[in-house]
Each structure stands twice: as C-alpha cells, then as structure tokens.
Design an enzyme around this catalytic site. Structure first.
Site, mmCIF file in Angstrom:
data_model
loop_
_atom_site.group_PDB
_atom_site.id
_atom_site.type_symbol
_atom_site.label_atom_id
_atom_site.label_comp_id
_atom_site.label_asym_id
_atom_site.label_seq_id
_atom_site.Cartn_x
_atom_site.Cartn_y
_atom_site.Cartn_z
ATOM 1 N N GLN A 276 45.268 22.616 32.347
ATOM 2 C CA GLN A 276 44.038 22.272 31.636
ATOM 3 C C GLN A 276 43.222 21.211 32.364
ATOM 4 O OE1 GLN A 276 43.974 20.009 27.820
ATOM 5 N NE2 GLN A 276 43.093 21.892 26.979
ATOM 6 N N GLU A 363 17.352 11.379 54.688
ATOM 7 C CA GLU A 363 16.129 11.717 53.941
ATOM 8 C C GLU A 363 15.920 10.779 52.750
ATOM 9 O OE1 GLU A 363 14.174 13.810 55.201
ATOM 10 O OE2 GLU A 363 15.364 15.206 56.387
#
Length: 379
Positions: A276, A363
């Site tokens: 899980q 950038e």
C-alpha cells in the site's frame, strides 16, 4: 485543450523519439557525447527550428507544439535530448520581439533549414540570477561593437553557430545598461575555454566562453542600447513552459518504469505493486504529473490564444516551478520504489533522478519562479 492537429504532431514526435532517441539514451549518459546525426533527424521534422515563422521558411509552430515536442522526447527516455526540440526557441522569440529587420532577414532563413544551432549567453561567474552584476562589456568602435568578457554554464556553447550575447554598454544601475548582440561564433575572439562535467543531462554540451575583442556590426545589436535584457526575459518566459514540458515527460517516463517494475518484481512473497505504501506513492506521483501537464498546456494555450504577456509570465513561472518540483519528486520516488536496484546503473531511474535536478535550476531557479509569481499576485 489538445486538438487533432496537435495530437497528430505529438504522435509523430513520439514515433521519432521511440525510434531514434530511446535506444541512445543510456549510451549518451555514459559517453557524454552529443549524437550530431540527430540534428538532421530533428531538423527534417522541423523540431529544432519549430518556432521560426513561416514567412522566413520555418514551420511557424506555436508554443503548445514546442511543449508537446519536448515532453515526448523526454518521455522517450532523454530529458537531455529533449532540449534539441525547439532548440532555437529562446533566440527566435527574443529576435522576433526586439531585432531589426536586417537581423531577422540574416538569421531566420538560416535557422529555418533546421541545421543551425543557437545559444544564449547571459550567465557569468558572479551574475546568474542577478543580471545587475554582469561584467562583460561592449564598447562602440565606429560601425561595430567590441565585446570583452566571460560567460559560464552556456548550454550548446561549443556547437552553437550563433549566440545571443548580453553585455553592459553603460553604467546604468541594475539590468538597465545591458544590451544584447547576435554573435556569429566563428567570429575571431569567441573561445570555448571549458567543457563542464555535469551531474546529469549528459550529451548536451555546457561550456565556459571567453570573448576577447569580439567585433559585432552595430546593426546586430538586438533591441536598443541599454534595453537588451527585456529581449532575454521575453525569450525565457516563453521557454519556461517548454522546460516544464521536459519535466512532465521525464516524470512520466520515470513513473512508467517504476510501475512496470512494481508489477513484475516480487519482495517478501508479494509483488511490489501490492504494498500500500508504494501504491499510494505511485498514485500521488500520477496525480502530480497530470496536474503539471495541465498547467503546462494551459500556459502554452494562453500564449497561443493571445493572452496578456504578464499573465503568460505568471503561468510560465507556475508551470516551471510545479513541473520541476514534480519531476524531482517522481524520479526520487522511482529510485525508492526499485530500492537497491534503483540505485544501480542497471536501471535508468538513477539517471532520471540526476537529469531531473537541473530542471529546477536552469532557465531561472525555482526560487526565482516563486519571486516572479509572488510579485504578480501581490502587486
């Protein structure tokens, strides 16, 4: 948001990247050699020169197409080579905003052929996110400007044919006083002094550049004297969603690999996918990727539809920030899902994790993106 024309374009890029990029990705990481034969392949598809307007012989692609192209190449397994799609974008967008017609007529038909690479030379040792610290100087000498200085971290610097170089032309404070110049890298004085050995994104050259008395015709100044930095910002704002597209594609690639591994690998008598904790990890990663993808598409579609530049700036910073955070999260989780195997070079997820780190740095760092977003929502 994605019409049939863009879906067809996406599929064409996906087919190309599956055939020509995916088989090379691991080898490029090992050798750090740029596969120059891809210039012809990408250029023939119109990808390198994607945003060169049709009037100059280019494809006239829109911003959404650039995002899709980079996403698909990254999803094929190489965030590094995804930069080759739309490689000319920053320079093209900067020139279309600020350059004289003579400069456009000189360069854009050359770019339209898809064989000419460009780079943008802003960053210096003491001037990265803060351009006011730039020390590269340009002085007027008759009908020319003469540039002296040094630049670092210049992507494509060693193989670019043209560079958009930023230099101080007067002592006005801050970014004022910085001018932009289109430089032919065959010009005497342009020297590649170092090839940087990077953590990731191998195969794409990154260099330090020395400019010694580089002479540029006065008409090749981009924009007016002392106001060149605006051209860079326009190019960067439009390039950021395409960088976010790389992040989305890279994250999807990493998650797909982790899911495939989790379905097949057994641990403790159960398939990894049955645990899980790992199922929740993959579910959350899938959700983050989808959210990042939609934000990228929203930004690109807004620009293509004529949204106000300030709104596009906000969206582009949001897209880059969220997508960069997402790809770093997802690639780290992919390594975790594979456990010890993920840390080994037998599997590509360790490369994906190394490649992802750059997306929150270049950038405009993620911190700078937060500043840009805050400025626009608080004023």
């Amino acid at each position: 948001m994605i019409d049939q024309e863009h879906e067809d374009f996406r599929q064409a890029v996906r087919d190309m990247a599956t055939r020509h990029v995916a088989p090379l990705a691991n080898e490029i990481d090992r050798t750090d050699k740029f596969p120059e034969h891809l210039i012809e392949i990408f250029g023939d598809m119109g990808l390198i020169q994607l945003m060169v307007p049709e009037q100059y012989g280019g494809p006239g692609g829109d911003l959404l197409s650039s995002c899709l192209a980079r996403e698909e190449v990254a999803q094929a397994g190489s965030m590094a080579l995804a930069q080759l799609a739309g490689q000319n974008n920053i320079v093209v967008n900067a020139l279309m905003t600020s350059a004289d017609q003579q400069v456009l007529d000189h360069l854009l038909p050359r770019l339209a052929r898809g064989r000419t690479l460009t780079c943008i030379a802003i960053t210096e040792r003491e001037a990265g996110s803060d351009p006011s610290l730039m020390t590269t100087r340009a002085r007027r000498d008759g009908a020319s400007w003469v540039i002296n200085g040094a630049k670092q971290f210049i992507t494509w610097g060693s193989i670019a044919h043209y560079a958009l170089v930023f230099a101080r032309t007067n002592d006005a404070p801050g970014a004022r006083g910085i001018s932009a110049f289109l430089v032919d890298t065959d010009q005497p004085g342009w020297q590649v002094t170092k090839a940087n050995d990077k953590m990731g994104q191998h195969g794409v050259p990154n260099n330090e550049i020395l400019l010694e008395n580089v002479r540029v015709p006065a008409e090749f100044m981009v924009g007016t004297e002392g106001n060149g930095f605006g051209a860079a910002m326009h190019g960067l704002h439009l390039n950021r969603p395409t960088v976010a597209g790389i992040a989305v594609g890279g994250a999807q690639c990493a998650l797909d690999y982790a899911i495939s591994y989790a379905r097949e690998r057994e641990a403790g008598g159960h398939r990894v996918a049955e645990y899980q904790g790992l199922r929740w990890m993959m579910a959350e990663d899938h959700t983050h990727i989808e959210a990042a993808r939609l934000l990228v598409y929203r930004c690109a579609s807004a620009w293509d539809a004529g949204a106000a530049p300030d709104e596009v700036t906000r969206l582009s910073s949001m897209a880059k920030l969220f997508a960069a955070d997402t790809v770093n999260r997802v690639t780290a989780n992919a390594v975790q899902i594979l456990g010890g195997h993920g840390y080994m070079t037998d599997h590509p997820v360790e490369r994906y994790m190394r490649d992802a780190k750059l997306l929150g740095i270049y950038e405009g760092t993620s911190q700078i993106q937060r500043n840009i977003i805050a400025k626009r929502i608080l004023r």
